[in-house]
Design a protein around this motif. Sequence first.
Motif, PDB file in Angstrom:
ATOM      1  N   UNK A  53       0.827  -1.195   0.000  1.00  0.00           N
ATOM      2  CA  UNK A  53       0.000   0.000   0.000  1.00  0.00           C
ATOM      3  C   UNK A  53       0.865   1.250   0.000  1.00  0.00           C
ATOM      4  N   UNK A  54       0.409   2.265  -0.711  1.00  0.00           N
ATOM      5  CA  UNK A  54       1.062   3.571  -0.744  1.00  0.00           C
ATOM      6  C   UNK A  54       0.200   4.564   0.026  1.00  0.00           C
ATOM      7  N   UNK A  55       0.790   5.206   1.024  1.00  0.00           N
ATOM      8  CA  UNK A  55       0.098   6.176   1.877  1.00  0.00           C
ATOM      9  C   UNK A  55       0.741   7.549   1.736  1.00  0.00           C
ATOM     10  N   UNK A  56      -0.033   8.572   2.043  1.00  0.00           N
ATOM     11  CA  UNK A  56       0.467   9.943   2.021  1.00  0.00           C
ATOM     12  C   UNK A  56      -0.148  10.714   3.180  1.00  0.00           C
ATOM     13  N   UNK A  57       0.649  11.585   3.807  1.00  0.00           N
ATOM     14  CA  UNK A  57       0.164  12.392   4.928  1.00  0.00           C
ATOM     15  C   UNK A  57       0.776  13.787   4.850  1.00  0.00           C
ATOM     16  N   UNK A  58       0.144  14.721   5.548  1.00  0.00           N
ATOM     17  CA  UNK A  58       0.736  16.046   5.710  1.00  0.00           C
ATOM     18  C   UNK A  58       1.926  15.929   6.657  1.00  0.00           C
ATOM     19  N   UNK A  59       2.999  16.643   6.328  1.00  0.00           N
ATOM     20  CA  UNK A  59       4.202  16.546   7.171  1.00  0.00           C
ATOM     21  C   UNK A  59       5.097  17.748   6.927  1.00  0.00           C
ATOM     22  N   UNK A  60       5.677  18.241   8.027  1.00  0.00           N
ATOM     23  CA  UNK A  60       6.687  19.298   7.963  1.00  0.00           C
ATOM     24  C   UNK A  60       7.865  18.878   8.827  1.00  0.00           C
ATOM     25  N   UNK A  61       9.107  19.151   8.386  1.00  0.00           N
ATOM     26  CA  UNK A  61      10.279  18.757   9.157  1.00  0.00           C
ATOM     27  C   UNK A  61      10.158  19.176  10.616  1.00  0.00           C
TER      28      UNK A  61
ATOM     29  N   UNK B 261       7.024  14.113  -8.229  1.00  0.00           N
ATOM     30  CA  UNK B 261       7.453  14.672  -9.492  1.00  0.00           C
ATOM     31  C   UNK B 261       7.595  16.172  -9.448  1.00  0.00           C
ATOM     32  N   UNK B 262       8.234  16.747 -10.448  1.00  0.00           N
ATOM     33  CA  UNK B 262       8.393  18.214 -10.508  1.00  0.00           C
ATOM     34  C   UNK B 262       7.060  18.958 -10.550  1.00  0.00           C
ATOM     35  N   UNK B 263       6.003  18.275 -10.973  1.00  0.00           N
ATOM     36  CA  UNK B 263       4.691  18.917 -11.039  1.00  0.00           C
ATOM     37  C   UNK B 263       3.933  18.837  -9.723  1.00  0.00           C
ATOM     38  N   UNK B 264       4.569  18.275  -8.681  1.00  0.00           N
ATOM     39  CA  UNK B 264       3.924  18.169  -7.383  1.00  0.00           C
ATOM     40  C   UNK B 264       3.082  16.928  -7.218  1.00  0.00           C
ATOM     41  N   UNK B 265       2.937  16.122  -8.259  1.00  0.00           N
ATOM     42  CA  UNK B 265       2.176  14.877  -8.176  1.00  0.00           C
ATOM     43  C   UNK B 265       3.049  13.762  -7.600  1.00  0.00           C
ATOM     44  N   UNK B 266       2.386  12.744  -7.077  1.00  0.00           N
ATOM     45  CA  UNK B 266       3.072  11.571  -6.551  1.00  0.00           C
ATOM     46  C   UNK B 266       3.025  10.476  -7.611  1.00  0.00           C
ATOM     47  N   UNK B 267       4.189  10.058  -8.078  1.00  0.00           N
ATOM     48  CA  UNK B 267       4.303   9.006  -9.090  1.00  0.00           C
ATOM     49  C   UNK B 267       4.655   7.689  -8.395  1.00  0.00           C
ATOM     50  N   UNK B 268       4.257   6.583  -8.990  1.00  0.00           N
ATOM     51  CA  UNK B 268       4.562   5.275  -8.422  1.00  0.00           C
ATOM     52  C   UNK B 268       4.312   4.198  -9.467  1.00  0.00           C
ATOM     53  N   UNK B 269       4.876   3.015  -9.211  1.00  0.00           N
ATOM     54  CA  UNK B 269       4.629   1.847 -10.046  1.00  0.00           C
ATOM     55  C   UNK B 269       3.517   1.006  -9.417  1.00  0.00           C
ATOM     56  N   UNK B 270       2.637   0.488 -10.261  1.00  0.00           N
ATOM     57  CA  UNK B 270       1.555  -0.379  -9.799  1.00  0.00           C
ATOM     58  C   UNK B 270       1.319  -1.473 -10.835  1.00  0.00           C
ATOM     59  N   UNK B 271       0.952  -2.664 -10.342  1.00  0.00           N
ATOM     60  CA  UNK B 271       0.640  -3.762 -11.261  1.00  0.00           C
ATOM     61  C   UNK B 271      -0.871  -4.004 -11.345  1.00  0.00           C
ATOM     62  N   UNK B 272      -1.675  -2.987 -11.099  1.00  0.00           N
ATOM     63  CA  UNK B 272      -3.140  -3.128 -11.139  1.00  0.00           C
ATOM     64  C   UNK B 272      -3.631  -3.576 -12.515  1.00  0.00           C
TER      65      UNK B 272
ATOM     66  N   UNK C 185      -2.601  12.900  -8.335  1.00  0.00           N
ATOM     67  CA  UNK C 185      -2.558  14.362  -8.264  1.00  0.00           C
ATOM     68  C   UNK C 185      -3.158  14.903  -6.975  1.00  0.00           C
ATOM     69  N   UNK C 186      -3.406  14.026  -6.010  1.00  0.00           N
ATOM     70  CA  UNK C 186      -4.025  14.423  -4.760  1.00  0.00           C
ATOM     71  C   UNK C 186      -5.498  14.097  -4.715  1.00  0.00           C
ATOM     72  N   UNK C 187      -6.050  13.737  -5.873  1.00  0.00           N
ATOM     73  CA  UNK C 187      -7.471  13.405  -5.956  1.00  0.00           C
ATOM     74  C   UNK C 187      -7.706  12.040  -6.577  1.00  0.00           C
ATOM     75  N   UNK C 188      -7.071  11.795  -7.710  1.00  0.00           N
ATOM     76  CA  UNK C 188      -7.301  10.543  -8.427  1.00  0.00           C
ATOM     77  C   UNK C 188      -5.983   9.999  -8.972  1.00  0.00           C
ATOM     78  N   UNK C 189      -5.998   8.692  -9.299  1.00  0.00           N
ATOM     79  CA  UNK C 189      -4.831   8.003  -9.857  1.00  0.00           C
ATOM     80  C   UNK C 189      -5.054   7.772 -11.340  1.00  0.00           C
ATOM     81  N   UNK C 190      -4.032   8.078 -12.146  1.00  0.00           N
ATOM     82  CA  UNK C 190      -4.112   7.835 -13.580  1.00  0.00           C
ATOM     83  C   UNK C 190      -2.841   7.142 -14.065  1.00  0.00           C
TER      84      UNK C 190
END
Length: 557
Positions: free
Chosen positions: A152-160, A184-195, A205-210
Motif C-alpha cells: 500500500x502507498x500512503x500519504x500524509x501532511x508533514x513538515x520537518x 514529481x516536478x509537477x507536485x504529483x506523486x508518481x509510483x509503479x503499480x501492477x493493477x 494528483x491528490x485526488x485521483x490516480x491515472x
Amino acid sequence: MLWVQADEQGCGLMAWSRSSGTTRLTPPEVEVGNIVHAYGGGAFAAGPGRIWYVDATDGQLQTLAVQEPNAEPTPLTGGQQAGSGDLIYYDGELLGVQEGEHGDTVTAWDTSNGLARTLLTSSGFLAAPRLAPGRLAWLTWGQDAMPWDSAELWCADYHPGGVPIGAVLVAGGPDEAVAEPRWGPDGSLYFMSDRSGWMNLHRWDGTSVRSVASMDAECAAAPWELGYASYTFLPDHRIAMIARRGTLDQLVLVEQEGVRELELPFTSIKPYMATVGDHVAMIAATPITAPAVVVVDPDGSFVIIAGQSPVPSAPRPTTGHTAGGVTYLLHRPSTSLAGPLPLIVRAHPGPTDGITYRRDAFIDFFTHNGFAIVDVAYRGSTGFGRAFRRSLYGRWGLDDVADCAEVAEHLLATGTTTPGSVFIAGASAGGYTALHAVCAAGPFAAAIARSPIIDPKSWAATVPRFQRAHAVALDGGGGRVRSEAIRKPVLLVHGANDPITSAADTLALAHDLQDRRSSVELLLLDTESHTLSAPHLAEAVLDAELRFLRAMMRSER
C-alpha cells in the motif's frame, strides 16, 4: 551522481561530475552497505555539501563533508543505531527505514545535531519514505505478504520536525502491488503499480490516480532491495524509465507525444536510475559487457563512466522458445567447436528473479572452458507480468523443474548437446530447483547447488523476517529435497555462516547421501556470504564446479 562500487579497496561510495570526473568519497577502509530486510539497499543519501551513509561493519550512520579535502567521516549520532536503509535527505532531515525484531520504523534525524525521531511504526514492513513540501509518502505491507504481491502507498501532511497527520491511502491492497513512489516536478506523486497485470507507472494528483504510460512490460523489478529507482524525471516534462519485456530491458522516454524507445546497445538495466542535468545515469550491461555506469543523452548517445570495456570476441546469446512456450537464453563458447556441446542449464536464484541479457562471470568461465550455458525463464520469473510471476506459488519444485527439463530436452532434440552431457546448476532457490531436477528421471546427468534451499518448511522458520511470506507462498510443490530421491551425482556448495539459507540443511543432506553411498561432493566455505560472489570465493567455487563437471563427463565415456 553517486554510486556504491566494489573494488580492491572495498565497497566504497563513488561520485562523478562533468567537471571533476570520477572520485572516491569514502576512505579506502570504509565498507558502505546495510542488511535492512536482509538484502539492504538505499545505504547512502546526499545533501548540500554532505553525504550520509551506513557503515557496513557496524550499521552506524556516518556523515562526510564532500567539499573538504581528505575529510574523515564522523558518526551522525553519539550512539549505535539500528541498521538503516532507504535513506533520503530533505530540508535538514535525513529519513530512513530501520528494522527491528518485531517490525519497522521510519526514523528522521536532524542533520544539525543527529537527534532522531520516530515518524512511523509497523509490525509489518515499511519502505520508501519520500518527502515533498508539506507531504510525506511511504509504502507498507503486512508480515504475511511480499511487496511485489501486495503493498500500500500512503500519504500524509508533514513538515520537518513534526509528525505525519491525516494519512490517506493512495493505492495498493491485497491484489495490487505498489512500488517506487517519487514526487514529481509537477507536485504529483508518481509510483509503479501492477493493477493492470503489468508493473506500470501511475500518477496521483491528490485526488485521483491515472496511468502515465500503459504497456505490456514490467517497468519495475520485484523489490528485493530498498531504494530501487526504475524511472527518473528529466527536464521538459519527460520521464526516463526501464521497460522489461521478457528477458530484455530497454530505456524508454515518456514524452508528451507518447513513449519513445531509445536505440541503445544495453540489454540489461539495473533499477538504480538518476538524472544528471538533462541526461540519464544508469547501471547497464550488454551481452558482451558486464554492468557499467553509463550516462545517456536523450538523443541516444552515451558515455561509459565506470566499468569494463566491451569484449568484441564474446559471443551474443540466442533467445529461444520451446514448443511449450518456455523462454531461454543460450550462451555458446566463443570458439567454434565442432559437434554438440556439454550444456549447463542454469536455474536463476528467483523465483521472482529473471534471466538477464548480459555477460557475467559464470558464463565467461564456463563458455571459455567449452560449455554452453542456457538460462531458463521458468514460471515465476520477472518480465512476463503479475500472473506469471505468481504462477509458481504452491508449485515450487515442480513447474520450475519441468520448465528447465523442457528446455534441456529441446536443446537435445536440436542437436545442441548430447545425452550424458546435460547438467543443471542453480543458486539459492535455483539450487532447490536443481536438486529436485535430479530427483526424477530426466535429461540431467548431475546437479550443482550453491547455497541451496533444502526444505521449504525449515527455511520458512529460519529465513529472515522479510522473506518468510515468500517461503510460505512457494511451499506445497516439491517439498523437502530427500536424499533417497536423488538419482544423479550432486555438488553442494555453501557458506558456513550463510544468513539466508542455513548451511546445516546442506550438511545434513550431504551426510545422508554419503551414508547411502550416493555420489556427492561438498564444498563448505568459511564465509557469511550467501551469493559467494566475492572474487576470492567465486574463483574457488567456479574451479570446484568445473572439476566436478569434467569428472562427470569422464565417467559417462
